[in-house]
Design a protein around this motif. Structure first.
Motif, PDB file in Angstrom:
ATOM      1  N   TYR A 132      -8.118  10.464  -8.445  1.00 47.69           N
ATOM      2  CA  TYR A 132      -8.076   9.675  -7.210  1.00 47.69           C
ATOM      3  C   TYR A 132      -6.856   8.749  -7.204  1.00 47.69           C
ATOM      4  CZ  TYR A 132      -9.384   6.300  -3.615  1.00 47.69           C
ATOM      5  OH  TYR A 132      -9.380   5.479  -2.505  1.00 47.69           O
ATOM      6  N   GLY A 133      -6.624   8.080  -8.327  1.00 44.03           N
ATOM      7  CA  GLY A 133      -5.496   7.158  -8.414  1.00 44.03           C
ATOM      8  C   GLY A 133      -4.161   7.846  -8.220  1.00 44.03           C
ATOM      9  N   GLU A 134      -4.005   9.012  -8.807  1.00 46.59           N
ATOM     10  CA  GLU A 134      -2.735   9.739  -8.701  1.00 46.59           C
ATOM     11  C   GLU A 134      -2.493  10.251  -7.285  1.00 46.59           C
ATOM     12  OE1 GLU A 134      -2.303  11.431 -13.274  1.00 46.59           O
ATOM     13  OE2 GLU A 134      -3.311  12.654 -11.757  1.00 46.59           O
ATOM     14  N   VAL A 135      -3.564  10.709  -6.629  1.00 47.35           N
ATOM     15  CA  VAL A 135      -3.431  11.221  -5.261  1.00 47.35           C
ATOM     16  C   VAL A 135      -3.217  10.085  -4.264  1.00 47.35           C
ATOM     17  CG1 VAL A 135      -4.681  12.382  -3.393  1.00 47.35           C
ATOM     18  CG2 VAL A 135      -4.766  13.317  -5.707  1.00 47.35           C
ATOM     19  N   THR A 136      -3.892   8.973  -4.491  1.00 43.34           N
ATOM     20  CA  THR A 136      -3.883   7.864  -3.536  1.00 43.34           C
ATOM     21  C   THR A 136      -2.675   6.946  -3.721  1.00 43.34           C
ATOM     22  OG1 THR A 136      -6.297   7.897  -3.604  1.00 43.34           O
ATOM     23  CG2 THR A 136      -5.275   5.980  -2.579  1.00 43.34           C
ATOM     24  N   GLY A 137      -2.249   6.776  -4.964  1.00 40.42           N
ATOM     25  CA  GLY A 137      -1.169   5.837  -5.265  1.00 40.42           C
ATOM     26  C   GLY A 137       0.120   6.191  -4.541  1.00 40.42           C
ATOM     27  N   ALA A 138       0.883   5.178  -4.187  1.00 39.78           N
ATOM     28  CA  ALA A 138       2.162   5.395  -3.505  1.00 39.78           C
ATOM     29  C   ALA A 138       3.117   4.276  -3.856  1.00 39.78           C
ATOM     30  CB  ALA A 138       1.945   5.441  -2.000  1.00 39.78           C
ATOM     31  N   GLY A 139       4.417   4.560  -3.753  1.00 40.23           N
ATOM     32  CA  GLY A 139       5.423   3.537  -4.029  1.00 40.23           C
ATOM     33  C   GLY A 139       6.793   4.167  -4.071  1.00 40.23           C
ATOM     34  N   SER A 140       7.809   3.437  -3.685  1.00 39.19           N
ATOM     35  CA  SER A 140       9.161   3.995  -3.647  1.00 39.19           C
ATOM     36  C   SER A 140       9.771   4.068  -5.044  1.00 39.19           C
ATOM     37  CB  SER A 140      10.046   3.138  -2.740  1.00 39.19           C
ATOM     38  OG  SER A 140      10.023   1.784  -3.165  1.00 39.19           O
ATOM     39  N   THR A 141       9.506   3.049  -5.881  1.00 37.44           N
ATOM     40  CA  THR A 141      10.077   3.038  -7.226  1.00 37.44           C
ATOM     41  C   THR A 141       9.155   3.733  -8.214  1.00 37.44           C
ATOM     42  OG1 THR A 141      11.068   0.912  -6.700  1.00 37.44           O
ATOM     43  CG2 THR A 141      11.101   1.581  -9.010  1.00 37.44           C
ATOM     44  N   PHE A 142       7.877   3.441  -8.135  1.00 38.44           N
ATOM     45  CA  PHE A 142       6.909   4.093  -9.011  1.00 38.44           C
ATOM     46  C   PHE A 142       5.560   4.189  -8.303  1.00 38.44           C
ATOM     47  CE2 PHE A 142       4.965   0.063  -9.698  1.00 38.44           C
ATOM     48  CZ  PHE A 142       5.993  -0.847  -9.913  1.00 38.44           C
ATOM     49  N   VAL A 143       4.771   5.129  -8.768  1.00 39.19           N
ATOM     50  CA  VAL A 143       3.453   5.333  -8.179  1.00 39.19           C
ATOM     51  C   VAL A 143       2.540   4.190  -8.592  1.00 39.19           C
ATOM     52  CG1 VAL A 143       1.446   6.857  -8.105  1.00 39.19           C
ATOM     53  CG2 VAL A 143       3.749   7.831  -8.180  1.00 39.19           C
ATOM     54  N   SER A 153      -3.523   0.491  -5.382  1.00 41.85           N
ATOM     55  CA  SER A 153      -3.936  -0.906  -5.190  1.00 41.85           C
ATOM     56  C   SER A 153      -5.442  -1.059  -5.388  1.00 41.85           C
ATOM     57  CB  SER A 153      -3.560  -1.363  -3.779  1.00 41.85           C
ATOM     58  OG  SER A 153      -4.372  -0.704  -2.822  1.00 41.85           O
ATOM     59  N   GLY A 154      -5.872  -2.306  -5.540  1.00 47.91           N
ATOM     60  CA  GLY A 154      -7.304  -2.588  -5.654  1.00 47.91           C
ATOM     61  C   GLY A 154      -8.048  -2.197  -4.389  1.00 47.91           C
ATOM     62  N   LYS A 155      -7.414  -2.420  -3.226  1.00 48.84           N
ATOM     63  CA  LYS A 155      -8.031  -2.061  -1.948  1.00 48.84           C
ATOM     64  C   LYS A 155      -8.251  -0.550  -1.882  1.00 48.84           C
ATOM     65  CE  LYS A 155      -7.518  -2.976   3.002  1.00 48.84           C
ATOM     66  NZ  LYS A 155      -6.639  -3.564   4.050  1.00 48.84           N
ATOM     67  N   GLN A 156      -7.254   0.212  -2.345  1.00 52.98           N
ATOM     68  CA  GLN A 156      -7.385   1.670  -2.352  1.00 52.98           C
ATOM     69  C   GLN A 156      -8.482   2.119  -3.310  1.00 52.98           C
ATOM     70  OE1 GLN A 156      -3.236   2.317  -3.311  1.00 52.98           O
ATOM     71  NE2 GLN A 156      -2.862   3.299  -1.328  1.00 52.98           N
ATOM     72  N   MET A 157      -8.528   1.497  -4.492  1.00 53.54           N
ATOM     73  CA  MET A 157      -9.550   1.869  -5.476  1.00 53.54           C
ATOM     74  C   MET A 157     -10.956   1.597  -4.940  1.00 53.54           C
ATOM     75  SD  MET A 157      -8.364   3.322  -8.164  1.00 53.54           S
ATOM     76  CE  MET A 157      -9.836   3.234  -9.168  1.00 53.54           C
ATOM     77  N   SER A 158     -11.114   0.501  -4.216  1.00 53.41           N
ATOM     78  CA  SER A 158     -12.439   0.131  -3.720  1.00 53.41           C
ATOM     79  C   SER A 158     -12.952   1.135  -2.693  1.00 53.41           C
ATOM     80  CB  SER A 158     -12.417  -1.271  -3.119  1.00 53.41           C
ATOM     81  OG  SER A 158     -11.629  -1.297  -1.943  1.00 53.41           O
ATOM     82  N   LYS A 159     -12.045   1.921  -2.077  1.00 51.49           N
ATOM     83  CA  LYS A 159     -12.436   2.909  -1.066  1.00 51.49           C
ATOM     84  C   LYS A 159     -12.804   4.264  -1.666  1.00 51.49           C
ATOM     85  CE  LYS A 159      -9.638   0.911   2.649  1.00 51.49           C
ATOM     86  NZ  LYS A 159      -8.469   1.137   3.554  1.00 51.49           N
ATOM     87  N   MET A 160     -12.670   4.399  -2.974  1.00 46.71           N
ATOM     88  CA  MET A 160     -12.977   5.682  -3.619  1.00 46.71           C
ATOM     89  C   MET A 160     -14.455   6.036  -3.451  1.00 46.71           C
ATOM     90  SD  MET A 160     -12.616   6.745  -7.624  1.00 46.71           S
ATOM     91  CE  MET A 160     -13.348   8.282  -8.220  1.00 46.71           C
ATOM     92  N   SER A 161     -14.720   7.255  -2.992  1.00 47.29           N
ATOM     93  CA  SER A 161     -16.096   7.728  -2.835  1.00 47.29           C
ATOM     94  C   SER A 161     -16.583   8.363  -4.127  1.00 47.29           C
ATOM     95  CB  SER A 161     -16.180   8.762  -1.712  1.00 47.29           C
ATOM     96  OG  SER A 161     -15.920   8.164  -0.471  1.00 47.29           O
TER      97      SER A 161
END
Length: 417
Positions: free
Chosen positions: A141-152, A155-163
């Motif tokens: 989930y983290g690898e698919v959801t993570g984003a960033g221009s310099t590095f992947v 965020s905590g907000k994204q993690m909290s949405k994990m089903s």
């Protein structure tokens, strides 16, 4: 083929503990836990560091399940001057930047730097080891959801949405306890294996003479004579292997390549590549019981000169041009050969005589100057037998460890929805 209705989801695992029959529920991770980031106090202020609060960096989260002592600590003032927060025992540390998804459970209150989005389970809703055992899902989930221009980064907000699918707490605890016991058993076998490998390393240093010494530091009972110092070029012959074109590979007769030697000390003929070789090549580049194959050229400097014993005649088998064959012309015990070339004295000589260009290389002339100590044939047999038994024990523990890891993988697939 009938289309599967995506709205119909599996609600129970394939394998389940007795007494549990209710469907699992789909929940958001943030409904079952708090997701907490970390922080770093100013590194230039000594008042913030070397305190009583453990402070973890992502590099410290590895194979172990529980962590209880960090490499760096911060003070109460350092905690206040950063965005870090104290995390309770049972928190699942989750690395949220490059190298996403490494996890560990806190066995002692601590905090982290900003490379984490840690999961603090609600004790009435989520079991720590239950969620820790789902590392693969968290990582994916983290690898698919993570984003960033310099590095992947996730965020905590994204993690909290994990089903995730979860059962009632008592079933979570049962599952968590099962995987904790399995992980503890795996860790125990890993420690035993690491200890055996360290013991072997120590014996290799002590049971073969050091430079200038005529006898080893540690000796098997019943032997007292000096070892004889000989150059490899005086006691045997060398022959480089041959290179095959791309069209000759993948079919034909067995062929020993570098991968059959790296990290091994015997040639396992059960998984050799194939290469199309002529009758003359099979004769010229033959392999017979007792031959030793040295790596002639290696991208990795430490790989040059690694050696493996041919334990039986290998008819119609040839070997790579990146390999040198050594064939002894005096009586030497095969198992002694298998281990003497991995001793520190021999390895140091090989590394010292190797040359570097694109790869690190050793040639026949340099190998011929390598000096080894030779005891009586009877002592060679005893030493060879001792190390063979040690290697067999290491291999046995490795197989047990691999089997446990495979079993865990199977349970992970069948015990979660």
């Amino acid at each position: 083929m009938a289309k599967i209705d995506d709205s119909v989801k599996k609600k129970v695992p394939e394998l389940r503990f007795p007494g549990f029959t209710d469907d699992w529920e789909e929940r958001k991770l943030g409904e079952l836990s708090n997701i907490v980031g970390g922080g770093t106090p100013s590194t230039s202020n000594p008042e913030y560091w070397d305190g009583d609060i453990d402070w973890y960096a992502p590099a410290e989260i590895g194979e172990q399940s529980y962590v209880s002592k960090s490499k760096k600590t911060i003070t109460e003032l350092g905690l206040k001057k950063s965005s870090a927060r104290i995390l309770p025992v049972g928190t699942v540390l989750f690395t949220s930047r490059a190298g996403i998804g490494n996890t560990a459970i806190l066995a002692k209150e601590a905090t982290t730097n900003q490379g984490f989005q840690s999961i603090v389970p609600d004790q009435n809703k989520l079991d720590s080891y239950f969620i820790f055992s789902r590392t693969n899902e968290l990582k994916r989930y983290g690898e698919v959801t993570g984003a960033g221009s310099t590095f992947v980064e996730v965020s905590g907000k994204q993690m909290s949405k994990m089903s995730i699918m979860v059962p009632e707490l008592s079933e979570q605890q049962k599952i968590g306890s099962f995987f904790k016991q399995l992980d503890d058993t795996i860790a125990l076998h890993q420690r035993k294996l690491d200890l055996l490998k360290e013991q072997k390393k120590g014996y290799l240093q002590k049971m073969f003479p050091k430079n200038g010494a005529k006898v080893p530091e540690l000796r098997l009972a019943g032997f007292a004579d000096d070892w004889e110092e000989r150059k490899l070029g005086e006691i045997g012959t060398f022959k480089n292997g041959m290179n095959f074109g791309k069209s000759a590979m993948g079919h034909g007769s067995p062929f020993v390549n570098l991968q059959n030697i790296f990290g091994k000390n015997i040639i396992d003929d059960s998984n050799l590549e194939l290469a199309e070789s002529t009758l003359k090549q099979k004769k010229d580049y033959s392999l017979i019981k007792g031959d030793v194959l040295f790596i002639r050229s290696s991208v990795k400097p430490s790989g040059v000169g690694e050696a493996a014993l041919v334990t039986k005649d290998l008819p119609n088998t040839t070997y790579s041009g990146f390999i040198i064959r050594f064939r002894s012309e005096i009586d030497m015990d095969d198992n002694f050969k298998r281990f003497v070339f991995g001793s520190k004295k021999v390895r140091n000589q090989i590394i010292a005589r190797a040359t570097s260009s694109a790869n690190t290389n050793i040639n026949q002339d340099s190998l011929g100057l390598i000096q080894i100590g030779l005891p009586s044939f009877e002592e060679q047999q005893k030493i060879g037998s001792f190390f063979k038994h040690l290697d067999d024990t290491i291999a046995l523990h490795q197989r047990k460890l691999d089997l446990l890891k495979e079993q865990k993988k199977g349970f992970l697939q069948k015990m979660f929805v």
